[in-house]
Design an enzyme around this catalytic site. Structure first.
Site, PDB file in Angstrom:
ATOM      1  N   GLY A 108       0.834  -1.300   0.207  1.00  0.00           N
ATOM      2  CA  GLY A 108      -0.062   0.053  -0.060  1.00  0.00           C
ATOM      3  C   GLY A 108       0.839   1.337   0.064  1.00  0.00           C
ATOM      4  O   GLY A 108       0.512   2.304  -0.888  1.00  0.00           O
ATOM      5  N   GLU A 125      -5.990  -0.155   1.992  1.00  0.00           N
ATOM      6  CA  GLU A 125      -6.336  -0.708   3.343  1.00  0.00           C
ATOM      7  C   GLU A 125      -5.245  -1.872   3.632  1.00  0.00           C
ATOM      8  O   GLU A 125      -5.290  -2.607   2.945  1.00  0.00           O
ATOM      9  CB  GLU A 125      -8.007  -1.434   3.254  1.00  0.00           C
ATOM     10  CG  GLU A 125      -8.423  -2.024   4.584  1.00  0.00           C
ATOM     11  CD  GLU A 125      -9.218  -3.294   4.482  1.00  0.00           C
ATOM     12  OE1 GLU A 125      -8.444  -4.270   5.048  1.00  0.00           O
ATOM     13  OE2 GLU A 125     -10.188  -3.476   3.625  1.00  0.00           O
ATOM     14  N   CYS A 163      -8.378  -9.005   7.803  1.00  0.00           N
ATOM     15  CA  CYS A 163      -7.808  -7.764   8.438  1.00  0.00           C
ATOM     16  C   CYS A 163      -8.490  -7.488   9.649  1.00  0.00           C
ATOM     17  O   CYS A 163      -7.927  -6.547  10.339  1.00  0.00           O
ATOM     18  CB  CYS A 163      -7.569  -6.582   7.493  1.00  0.00           C
ATOM     19  SG  CYS A 163      -9.405  -6.411   6.638  1.00  0.00           S
ATOM     20  N   GLU A 199       0.765  -6.183  12.891  1.00  0.00           N
ATOM     21  CA  GLU A 199      -0.007  -7.355  12.604  1.00  0.00           C
ATOM     22  C   GLU A 199       0.859  -8.553  12.033  1.00  0.00           C
ATOM     23  O   GLU A 199       1.878  -8.470  11.378  1.00  0.00           O
ATOM     24  CB  GLU A 199      -0.825  -6.780  11.357  1.00  0.00           C
ATOM     25  CG  GLU A 199      -1.621  -7.735  10.665  1.00  0.00           C
ATOM     26  CD  GLU A 199      -2.204  -7.285   9.460  1.00  0.00           C
ATOM     27  OE1 GLU A 199      -3.512  -7.371   9.418  1.00  0.00           O
ATOM     28  OE2 GLU A 199      -1.439  -7.021   8.406  1.00  0.00           O
TER      29      GLU A 199
HETATM   30  N1  LIG Z   1      -4.424  -6.518   6.378  1.00  0.00           N
HETATM   31  C1  LIG Z   1      -4.968  -7.222   5.267  1.00  0.00           C
HETATM   32  O1  LIG Z   1      -6.324  -6.688   4.974  1.00  0.00           O
HETATM   33  C2  LIG Z   1      -4.128  -7.826   4.386  1.00  0.00           C
HETATM   34  C3  LIG Z   1      -3.009  -8.005   4.535  1.00  0.00           C
HETATM   35  N2  LIG Z   1      -2.246  -8.763   3.647  1.00  0.00           N
HETATM   36  C4  LIG Z   1      -0.751  -8.793   3.966  1.00  0.00           C
HETATM   37  O2  LIG Z   1      -0.062  -8.897   2.975  1.00  0.00           O
HETATM   38  C5  LIG Z   1       0.814  -9.800   2.754  1.00  0.00           C
HETATM   39  C6  LIG Z   1       0.919 -10.487   1.446  1.00  0.00           C
HETATM   40  O3  LIG Z   1      -0.383 -10.661   0.851  1.00  0.00           O
HETATM   41  P1  LIG Z   1      -0.682 -10.270  -0.402  1.00  0.00           P
HETATM   42  O4  LIG Z   1      -2.228 -10.262  -0.761  1.00  0.00           O
HETATM   43  O5  LIG Z   1       0.305 -10.882  -1.517  1.00  0.00           O
HETATM   44  O6  LIG Z   1      -0.562  -8.630  -0.591  1.00  0.00           O
HETATM   45  P2  LIG Z   1       0.515  -7.804  -1.109  1.00  0.00           P
HETATM   46  O7  LIG Z   1       0.494  -6.176  -0.631  1.00  0.00           O
HETATM   47  O8  LIG Z   1       1.895  -8.291  -1.311  1.00  0.00           O
HETATM   48  O9  LIG Z   1      -0.234  -7.500  -2.656  1.00  0.00           O
HETATM   49  C7  LIG Z   1      -1.413  -7.285  -2.907  1.00  0.00           C
HETATM   50  C8  LIG Z   1      -1.354  -6.675  -4.478  1.00  0.00           C
HETATM   51  O10 LIG Z   1      -0.554  -5.440  -4.726  1.00  0.00           O
HETATM   52  C9  LIG Z   1       0.496  -5.590  -5.627  1.00  0.00           C
HETATM   53  N3  LIG Z   1       1.701  -4.974  -5.038  1.00  0.00           N
HETATM   54  C10 LIG Z   1       2.167  -5.356  -3.757  1.00  0.00           C
HETATM   55  N4  LIG Z   1       3.206  -4.837  -3.468  1.00  0.00           N
HETATM   56  C11 LIG Z   1       3.605  -3.806  -4.694  1.00  0.00           C
HETATM   57  C12 LIG Z   1       4.442  -2.747  -5.056  1.00  0.00           C
HETATM   58  N5  LIG Z   1       5.548  -2.497  -4.170  1.00  0.00           N
HETATM   59  N6  LIG Z   1       4.198  -2.346  -6.240  1.00  0.00           N
HETATM   60  C13 LIG Z   1       3.189  -2.540  -7.050  1.00  0.00           C
HETATM   61  N7  LIG Z   1       2.364  -3.349  -6.732  1.00  0.00           N
HETATM   62  C14 LIG Z   1       2.370  -4.306  -5.544  1.00  0.00           C
HETATM   63  C15 LIG Z   1       0.580  -7.148  -5.395  1.00  0.00           C
HETATM   64  O11 LIG Z   1       1.056  -7.497  -7.070  1.00  0.00           O
HETATM   65  P3  LIG Z   1       2.367  -8.292  -7.223  1.00  0.00           P
HETATM   66  O12 LIG Z   1       2.500  -9.169  -6.021  1.00  0.00           O
HETATM   67  O13 LIG Z   1       1.670  -9.022  -8.617  1.00  0.00           O
HETATM   68  O14 LIG Z   1       3.604  -7.309  -7.506  1.00  0.00           O
HETATM   69  C16 LIG Z   1      -0.657  -7.526  -5.561  1.00  0.00           C
HETATM   70  O15 LIG Z   1      -1.619  -7.370  -6.702  1.00  0.00           O
HETATM   71  C17 LIG Z   1       0.268 -10.997   3.856  1.00  0.00           C
HETATM   72  O16 LIG Z   1       1.008 -11.846   4.535  1.00  0.00           O
HETATM   73  C18 LIG Z   1      -0.162  -9.888   4.818  1.00  0.00           C
HETATM   74  O17 LIG Z   1       0.662  -9.557   5.736  1.00  0.00           O
HETATM   75  C19 LIG Z   1      -2.863  -9.464   2.748  1.00  0.00           C
HETATM   76  C20 LIG Z   1      -4.250  -9.297   2.371  1.00  0.00           C
HETATM   77  C21 LIG Z   1      -4.803  -8.362   3.360  1.00  0.00           C
HETATM   78  O1  LIG Z   2     -14.000  -9.318   7.953  1.00  0.00           O
HETATM   79  C1  LIG Z   2     -14.551  -8.763   6.802  1.00  0.00           C
HETATM   80  O2  LIG Z   2     -15.508  -9.164   6.539  1.00  0.00           O
HETATM   81  C2  LIG Z   2     -13.539  -8.171   6.123  1.00  0.00           C
HETATM   82  C3  LIG Z   2     -12.206  -8.198   6.295  1.00  0.00           C
HETATM   83  C4  LIG Z   2     -11.250  -7.567   5.308  1.00  0.00           C
HETATM   84  O3  LIG Z   2     -11.537  -6.461   4.853  1.00  0.00           O
HETATM   85  C5  LIG Z   2     -10.072  -8.257   4.884  1.00  0.00           C
HETATM   86  O4  LIG Z   2      -9.648  -9.114   5.595  1.00  0.00           O
HETATM   87  O5  LIG Z   2      -9.429  -7.499   4.192  1.00  0.00           O
END
Ligand SMILES: NC(=O)C1=CN([C@@H]2O[C@H](COP(=O)(O)OP(=O)(O)OC[C@H]3O[C@@H](n4cnc5c(N)ncnc54)[C@H](OP(=O)(O)O)[C@@H]3O)[C@@H](O)[C@H]2O)C=CC1
Ligand SMILES: O=C(O)CCC(=O)C(=O)O
Length: 525
Positions: free
Chosen positions: A245, A264, A301, A392
């Site tokens: 992010g 998020e 999340c 987290e």
């Molecule tokens: N709090 C939350 O809601 C969540 C947290 N996470 C956290 O993220 C970790 C990895 O999960 P993941 O779902 O792969 O999340 P990522 O943040 O690694 O990736 C999500 C998307 O963003 C892109 N992206 C990531 N970093 C970059 C960057 N520097 N520049 C451009 N695009 C980017 C990725 O593309 P690509 O990989 O193709 O570059 C992917 O399409 C989990 O272990 C967890 O810690 C994950 C899901 C939800």
């Molecule tokens: O708890 C939910 O329904 C949503 C959770 C969420 O937004 C996430 O895990 O990214």
């Protein structure tokens, strides 16, 4: 519907140079077919089409855009079981969860359709001219919200339907009148393509310009970076890691024209357990805590990653009950080998921390990429002196902070980063203390819940799924619920313009029949 591995740019199927494949996290096996990596050329083509489609899409009659959103929901339903089967294989999530998520995805599209027809999202406000006002006349002023322009959406790995290709970010951007270019998450490319084809079918059925929607599968940061950097993109929706992010926020803010990124990111979702609740029903709460913590292998999340309570025998009973429940909860399947690797690293670091006690570990998984649950504990002093303990760990890991008194509880809360949610578990005798703590929690979170658990977010009008940094990159808004549309709108005021050149909602005859604020007073059509 066939999964071909194509890059979907408007109505065109394109192929690229390199390919990648999805991995079934439950078996470790690669899944067919191979997916083409979208390239900068595809980004350029998708953004050009989106920019071309924008004026037509923005200016559609409300009912037409609403019907389009409903049609996407119908096309998703028409994918039938193929969608669920593919999503199960790519995510390791169980059928019931994915069926529920599909319902939520369709439900939020339909909810935004109803919001469009109702019209208050435009916030139409009219200050009629006062030509005779002294000493100066007032001009005729008419304001409404309009779409920002094409939006880039980054689907989340942990909700392959509800937070992905046609999830909340896409639904709210389309509702606002913004074309969408999706960067597909590499963990579920087949699921992504099926949903993308459903959206494309709805675009064609509605006779809309093809650039209203494109889908770019890929595995590289460069692809996402190029999309955010494209001058035709005017806002970004993202759910994922803090690092991802923040990288997108940096790219967006360094553009010649900076744009908003609604990311998020991370949250530990503090739960404050009050003394009477701990005394009266600590054991039951301990079990409920583990149920919420381990749901979906903790890959929410909103999962309760932090409990704050007063030390003593009542908290000990809560912890003992939680430990017993954790001992009986099988390891959960994680979404990807990478996410499993990060989880294990985070848990190992906590287990090895000198000031952290391991309260419970769940059973070791029998398959690959499974999360062995973990509950830790630390004193309030230890927690306050090492920020890492408040970070987290994505998965079913949580830490209990044992405070000596309510002042320590307050000190811990004051030191917390921004959160998506904060929860208070209390009984009637606790209410005076709760009243002191709730304002502290509200300062730091998007949603404060009483006597519940934070996982599972209602998609509704009042919901806030947001919060101060680092829960999100912009705590003024939400990514779930109807308020999410506001992220992709901006206000425009028209001064002294005749009806025939005004947008319909501002004209004297109010053709959409929307409620409007006229000279400060709300009026129905
Ligand atoms: N709090 C939350 O809601 C969540 C947290 N996470 C956290 O993220 C970790 C990895 O999960 P993941 O779902 O792969 O999340 P990522 O943040 O690694 O990736 C999500 C998307 O963003 C892109 N992206 C990531 N970093 C970059 C960057 N520097 N520049 C451009 N695009 C980017 C990725 O593309 P690509 O990989 O193709 O570059 C992917 O399409 C989990 O272990 C967890 O810690 C994950 C899901 C939800
Ligand atoms: O708890 C939910 O329904 C949503 C959770 C969420 O937004 C996430 O895990 O990214």
């Amino acid at each position: 519907m066939q999964i071909t591995g194509a890059i979907l740019v408007g109505a065109n199927d394109r192929t690229g140079g390199s390919t990648f494949q999805a991995v079934d996290p439950a078996s470790g096996e690669t899944l067919s077919p191979a997916f083409h990596e979208a390239s900068p050329t595809d980004v350029d083509a998708a953004c050009a089409l989106a920019a071309e489609a924008f004026p037509t899409f923005r200016d559609l009659a409300l009912d037409v855009r609403a019907a389009f959103l409903e049609s996407i929901a119908e096309e998703i339903a028409a994918l039938g079981d193929d969608l669920i089967v593919r999503a199960m294989a790519e995510s390791g999530l169980p059928r019931a969860r994915l069926e529920g998520e599909r319902g939520r995805t369709m439900g939020q599209l339909k909810l935004f359709a109803s919001v469009l027809r109702e019209g208050s999202w435009m916030d139409v406000t009219i200050d009629p001219a006062m030509p005779d006002r002294a000493p100066l006349p007032r001009p005729d002023l008419r304001r409404l919200n309009v779409a920002l322009g094409p939006v880039a959406v980054f689907g989340a790995s942990n909700f392959p339907l509800a937070f992905s290709v046609a999830g909340g970010d896409t639904a709210s951007a389309l509702a606002a009148g913004c074309p969408v270019v999706v960067k597909g998450h590499p963990a579920h490319p087949g699921t992504g393509e099926l949903v993308a084809r459903a959206v494309r079918a709805a675009v064609a059925k509605a006779g809309l310009p093809a650039g209203v929607f494109s889908y770019l599968p890929g595995t590289t940061n460069e692809l996402g970076g190029a999309l955010v950097a494209d001058a035709r993109i005017k806002a970004v929706g993202f759910t994922g890691s803090r690092g991802g992010g923040l990288a997108l926020v940096k790219i967006a803010s360094e553009r010649p024209e900076p744009i908003p990124v609604y990311a998020e990111m991370s949250s530990v979702n503090p739960v404050v357990l009050f003394p009477a609740a701990a005394r009266n029903r600590g054991a039951a709460l301990g079990e409920a805590y583990v149920a919420s913590l381990t749901q979906g292998a903790g890959q929410f999340c909103t999962n309760p990653g932090l409990v704050i309570a007063l030390e003593g025998s009542d908290l000990a009973a809560f912890e003992a009950s939680a430990a017993a429940a954790m001992g009986k909860t099988p390891a959960g399947q994680m979404l990807t080998p990478a996410i499993h690797g990060l989880y294990s690293k985070g848990v190992d670091a906590l287990a090895a921390h000198a000031a952290v006690e391991t309260v419970a570990r769940g059973p070791v998984g029998e398959g690959v990429n499974q999360a062995q649950g973990a509950i830790f504990a630390a004193s309030a002093d230890a927690f306050a002196s090492d920020p890492v303990l408040g970070h987290e760990v994505f998965g079913s890991s949580s830490i209990v902070v044992r405070a000596r008194d309510m002042d320590e509880v307050k000190r811990i809360i004051r030191g917390l980063e921004g959160q998506l949610t904060a929860t208070v578990l209390f009984d009637e005798e606790d209410e005076e203390l709760v009243a002191e703590i709730v304002p502290l929690l509200a300062e730091r979170s998007g949603r404060v819940l009483g006597n519940g658990w934070p996982t599972g977010v209602e998609v509704s009008h009042a919901m806030v799924h947001g919060g101060p940094f680092p829960a999100t990159s912009d705590g003024r808004t939400t990514s779930v619920g109807t308020l999410a549309i506001a992220r992709f709108l901006r206000p425009v005021c028209y001064q002294n313009l005749p009806d025939r050149v005004l947008p319909p909602a501002l004209r004297s005859d109010n053709p959409y029949g929307v409620a409007r604020r006229v000279d400060g007073t709300m009026t129905q059509a």
